[in-house]
Design a protein around this motif. Structure first.
Motif, PDB file in Angstrom:
ATOM      1  N   GLY A  83       0.791  -1.222   0.000  1.00  0.00           N
ATOM      2  CA  GLY A  83       0.000   0.000   0.000  1.00  0.00           C
ATOM      3  C   GLY A  83       0.825   1.273   0.000  1.00  0.00           C
ATOM      4  O   GLY A  83       0.475   2.236   0.678  1.00  0.00           O
ATOM      5  N   ILE A  84       1.895   1.311  -0.782  1.00  0.00           N
ATOM      6  CA  ILE A  84       2.773   2.483  -0.777  1.00  0.00           C
ATOM      7  C   ILE A  84       2.591   3.387  -1.998  1.00  0.00           C
ATOM      8  O   ILE A  84       3.061   4.518  -2.002  1.00  0.00           O
ATOM      9  CB  ILE A  84       4.250   2.078  -0.658  1.00  0.00           C
ATOM     10  N   LEU A  85       1.913   2.905  -3.010  1.00  0.00           N
ATOM     11  CA  LEU A  85       1.731   3.689  -4.233  1.00  0.00           C
ATOM     12  C   LEU A  85       0.388   4.412  -4.211  1.00  0.00           C
ATOM     13  O   LEU A  85      -0.667   3.783  -4.190  1.00  0.00           O
ATOM     14  CB  LEU A  85       1.804   2.797  -5.475  1.00  0.00           C
ATOM     15  N   SER A  86       0.415   5.715  -4.162  1.00  0.00           N
ATOM     16  CA  SER A  86      -0.794   6.551  -4.264  1.00  0.00           C
ATOM     17  C   SER A  86      -1.909   6.094  -3.335  1.00  0.00           C
ATOM     18  O   SER A  86      -3.053   5.926  -3.748  1.00  0.00           O
ATOM     19  CB  SER A  86      -1.295   6.577  -5.711  1.00  0.00           C
ATOM     20  N   ALA A  87      -1.578   5.927  -2.088  1.00  0.00           N
ATOM     21  CA  ALA A  87      -2.583   5.475  -1.111  1.00  0.00           C
ATOM     22  C   ALA A  87      -3.767   6.429  -1.066  1.00  0.00           C
ATOM     23  O   ALA A  87      -3.616   7.621  -0.847  1.00  0.00           O
ATOM     24  CB  ALA A  87      -1.953   5.360   0.268  1.00  0.00           C
ATOM     25  N   GLY A  88      -4.956   5.907  -1.320  1.00  0.00           N
ATOM     26  CA  GLY A  88      -6.178   6.684  -1.277  1.00  0.00           C
ATOM     27  C   GLY A  88      -6.539   7.401  -2.557  1.00  0.00           C
ATOM     28  O   GLY A  88      -7.646   7.922  -2.688  1.00  0.00           O
ATOM     29  N   ARG A  89      -5.648   7.437  -3.492  1.00  0.00           N
ATOM     30  CA  ARG A  89      -5.938   8.127  -4.749  1.00  0.00           C
ATOM     31  C   ARG A  89      -7.100   7.429  -5.454  1.00  0.00           C
ATOM     32  O   ARG A  89      -7.198   6.210  -5.458  1.00  0.00           O
ATOM     33  CB  ARG A  89      -4.684   8.125  -5.629  1.00  0.00           C
ATOM     34  N   TYR A  90      -7.985   8.210  -6.011  1.00  0.00           N
ATOM     35  CA  TYR A  90      -9.192   7.725  -6.690  1.00  0.00           C
ATOM     36  C   TYR A  90     -10.123   6.962  -5.748  1.00  0.00           C
ATOM     37  O   TYR A  90     -10.955   6.183  -6.182  1.00  0.00           O
ATOM     38  CB  TYR A  90      -8.840   6.873  -7.921  1.00  0.00           C
ATOM     39  N   GLY A  91      -9.973   7.201  -4.442  1.00  0.00           N
ATOM     40  CA  GLY A  91     -10.820   6.540  -3.463  1.00  0.00           C
ATOM     41  C   GLY A  91     -10.481   5.080  -3.251  1.00  0.00           C
ATOM     42  O   GLY A  91     -11.291   4.321  -2.730  1.00  0.00           O
ATOM     43  N   VAL A  92      -9.279   4.675  -3.644  1.00  0.00           N
ATOM     44  CA  VAL A  92      -8.843   3.282  -3.480  1.00  0.00           C
ATOM     45  C   VAL A  92      -7.715   3.269  -2.455  1.00  0.00           C
ATOM     46  O   VAL A  92      -6.616   3.758  -2.709  1.00  0.00           O
ATOM     47  CB  VAL A  92      -8.353   2.674  -4.816  1.00  0.00           C
ATOM     48  N   TRP A  93      -8.020   2.691  -1.298  1.00  0.00           N
ATOM     49  CA  TRP A  93      -7.084   2.693  -0.180  1.00  0.00           C
ATOM     50  C   TRP A  93      -6.416   1.335  -0.016  1.00  0.00           C
ATOM     51  O   TRP A  93      -7.032   0.308  -0.279  1.00  0.00           O
ATOM     52  CB  TRP A  93      -7.829   3.050   1.106  1.00  0.00           C
ATOM     53  N   PRO A  94      -5.170   1.326   0.459  1.00  0.00           N
ATOM     54  CA  PRO A  94      -4.537   0.046   0.769  1.00  0.00           C
ATOM     55  C   PRO A  94      -5.246  -0.619   1.948  1.00  0.00           C
ATOM     56  O   PRO A  94      -5.902   0.047   2.751  1.00  0.00           O
ATOM     57  CB  PRO A  94      -3.096   0.410   1.121  1.00  0.00           C
ATOM     58  N   LYS A  95      -5.107  -1.914   2.032  1.00  0.00           N
ATOM     59  CA  LYS A  95      -5.830  -2.706   3.026  1.00  0.00           C
ATOM     60  C   LYS A  95      -5.667  -2.152   4.446  1.00  0.00           C
ATOM     61  O   LYS A  95      -6.630  -2.051   5.189  1.00  0.00           O
ATOM     62  CB  LYS A  95      -5.338  -4.161   2.967  1.00  0.00           C
ATOM     63  N   HIS A  96      -4.463  -1.750   4.824  1.00  0.00           N
ATOM     64  CA  HIS A  96      -4.232  -1.316   6.201  1.00  0.00           C
ATOM     65  C   HIS A  96      -4.807   0.069   6.516  1.00  0.00           C
ATOM     66  O   HIS A  96      -4.845   0.461   7.676  1.00  0.00           O
ATOM     67  CB  HIS A  96      -2.724  -1.354   6.531  1.00  0.00           C
ATOM     68  N   LEU A  97      -5.306   0.788   5.516  1.00  0.00           N
ATOM     69  CA  LEU A  97      -5.907   2.104   5.754  1.00  0.00           C
ATOM     70  C   LEU A  97      -7.398   2.157   5.441  1.00  0.00           C
ATOM     71  O   LEU A  97      -8.023   3.195   5.622  1.00  0.00           O
ATOM     72  CB  LEU A  97      -5.186   3.173   4.914  1.00  0.00           C
ATOM     73  N   ARG A  98      -7.980   1.098   5.003  1.00  0.00           N
ATOM     74  CA  ARG A  98      -9.390   1.141   4.563  1.00  0.00           C
ATOM     75  C   ARG A  98     -10.358   1.519   5.665  1.00  0.00           C
ATOM     76  O   ARG A  98     -11.340   2.192   5.405  1.00  0.00           O
ATOM     77  CB  ARG A  98      -9.790  -0.188   3.939  1.00  0.00           C
ATOM     78  N   GLY A  99     -10.114   1.131   6.861  1.00  0.00           N
ATOM     79  CA  GLY A  99     -11.026   1.483   7.954  1.00  0.00           C
ATOM     80  C   GLY A  99     -10.811   2.892   8.464  1.00  0.00           C
ATOM     81  O   GLY A  99     -11.670   3.465   9.105  1.00  0.00           O
ATOM     82  N   VAL A 100      -9.679   3.486   8.152  1.00  0.00           N
ATOM     83  CA  VAL A 100      -9.307   4.784   8.687  1.00  0.00           C
ATOM     84  C   VAL A 100      -9.662   5.919   7.738  1.00  0.00           C
ATOM     85  O   VAL A 100     -10.176   6.940   8.144  1.00  0.00           O
ATOM     86  CB  VAL A 100      -7.781   4.823   8.990  1.00  0.00           C
ATOM     87  N   LYS A 101      -9.391   5.777   6.489  1.00  0.00           N
ATOM     88  CA  LYS A 101      -9.601   6.722   5.383  1.00  0.00           C
ATOM     89  C   LYS A 101      -9.395   8.189   5.783  1.00  0.00           C
ATOM     90  O   LYS A 101     -10.068   8.727   6.630  1.00  0.00           O
ATOM     91  CB  LYS A 101     -10.955   6.553   4.751  1.00  0.00           C
TER      92      LYS A 101
END
Length: 162
Positions: A139-157
């Motif tokens: 989850g290091i590339l463009s985390a959250g860009r386009y509303g797509v979050w890496p697994k470890h940040l999905r609950g936090v957003k």
């Protein structure tokens, strides 16, 4: 190049704002859709206290759809900026309720836009997340860009602060 100078300093705009944010919903390319979009966006503008004209014509860049373009200034006035951000978030939801998607939203609103693509329990988002997990498991590339979050940040957003 004049098309790209909207909002820039010029003879007719000697005191430009600090920037702008566009709200640009896509609607079907029909006369009925133009009238409906005008009715919907005029009512939303009234509800929000925004100065949207009583009738606007969309732009036509594509064969099968129209695009409306509503500009919101970025200023030094924090309350104005907060009001405009809230208005855009509301307009994203209003457009989605009528089946109209946002064309090219700034990163700060990408979560909100992705949230309205909710068909089949957010199948599009789940598909994007599956691809994200496969291609970028850390989850290091463009985390959250386009509303797509890496697994470890999905609950936090990050958009929860907006």
């Amino acid at each position: 190049m004049a098309n790209f100078s909207i909002g820039a300093r010029s003879d007719i705009n000697p005191d430009p704002k600090n920037g702008h944010i566009w709200f640009a919903p896509i609607i079907p390319r029909t006369g009925e859709a133009i009238f409906e979009a005008n009715r919907v966006f005029v009512q939303a503008a009234k509800d929000l206290g925004l100065p949207i004209p009583s009738f606007s014509l969309p732009s036509l860049y594509w064969e099968r759809s129209f695009i409306y373009i509503f500009g919101f200034p970025i200023t030094h006035d924090i309350p104005t900026n907060k009001r405009n951000r809230a208005a855009i978030l509301h307009l994203i939801k209003v457009a989605a309720e009528h089946g109209w998607g946002e064309y090219r939203t700034p990163p700060v609103f990408q979560d909100a836009v992705m949230d309205v693509y909710s068909f089949n329990n957010h199948a599009l988002r789940r598909f994007h997340e599956t691809l994200k997990d496969a291609v970028d498991p850390n989850g290091i590339l463009s985390a959250g860009r386009y509303g797509v979050w890496p697994k470890h940040l999905r609950g936090v957003k990050a958009h929860q602060a907006s």
